[in-house]
Write a protein that holds these residues in place. Structure first.
Motif, mmCIF file in Angstrom:
data_model
loop_
_atom_site.group_PDB
_atom_site.id
_atom_site.type_symbol
_atom_site.label_atom_id
_atom_site.label_comp_id
_atom_site.label_asym_id
_atom_site.label_seq_id
_atom_site.Cartn_x
_atom_site.Cartn_y
_atom_site.Cartn_z
ATOM 1 N N ARG A 15 9.324 -2.110 4.007
ATOM 2 C CA ARG A 15 8.994 -0.975 4.863
ATOM 3 C C ARG A 15 9.704 -1.079 6.204
ATOM 4 N N PHE A 25 5.266 4.102 8.937
ATOM 5 C CA PHE A 25 6.365 3.410 8.262
ATOM 6 C C PHE A 25 6.985 4.296 7.202
ATOM 7 N N ASN A 27 9.020 3.697 3.366
ATOM 8 C CA ASN A 27 9.409 2.734 2.335
ATOM 9 C C ASN A 27 10.923 2.710 2.238
ATOM 10 N N SER A 106 5.112 -4.951 2.166
ATOM 11 C CA SER A 106 3.741 -4.672 1.752
ATOM 12 C C SER A 106 3.141 -5.958 1.212
#
Length: 132
Positions: A15, A25, A27, A106
């Protein structure tokens, strides 16, 4: 080595958090490890328009430079620095370690796959490239 036998895998989403204090954020990649298949790879992509929407002052070239080293480390490219020379599992753990910088990961997720390369592409397409 695709086949019908399913193997466990672990992955994390890469991210970009341009303003950490806001918690927003986008991805920007996937790192996937499938130990039984001796597979470690990463895909990254920076959506500059989304980055500008989150933070117009964020330098996309600087972010891209950080992102582009991730697949090289995953692949074990010796020119990517000392981390890239570690064993595959160690590289994965280093790549998915928590970070407080603009490029974060993540939590690690798990699953089963018959083909880790296909699974990587599926995760990359659905979690990074597609925007709902």
């Amino acid at each position: 080595m695709p086949g019908t036998r399913r193997s466990p895998f672990a992955y994390a989403v890469v991210r970009v958090v341009p303003r950490v204090e806001r918690g927003e954020f986008l991805n920007a990649g996937i790192v996937l490890l499938c130990r039984p298949r001796r597979f470690l790879a990463a895909r990254v992509h920076l959506d500059e328009s989304l980055l500008r929407a989150l933070d117009p002052g964020c330098d996309p070239d600087g972010v891209r430079a950080h992102l582009e080293v991730i697949p090289r480390i995953a692949a074990g490219d010796p020119d990517a620095g000392p981390i890239a020379r570690l064993a595959q599992a160690e590289r994965f753990h280093w790549l998915v370690a928590p970070s407080s910088t603009i490029v974060q990961r993540s939590e690690v997720h798990t699953g089963l796959t018959t083909d880790p390369a296909v699974t990587l592409e599926h995760l990359f397409t659905t979690l990074v490239l597609e925007r709902g």
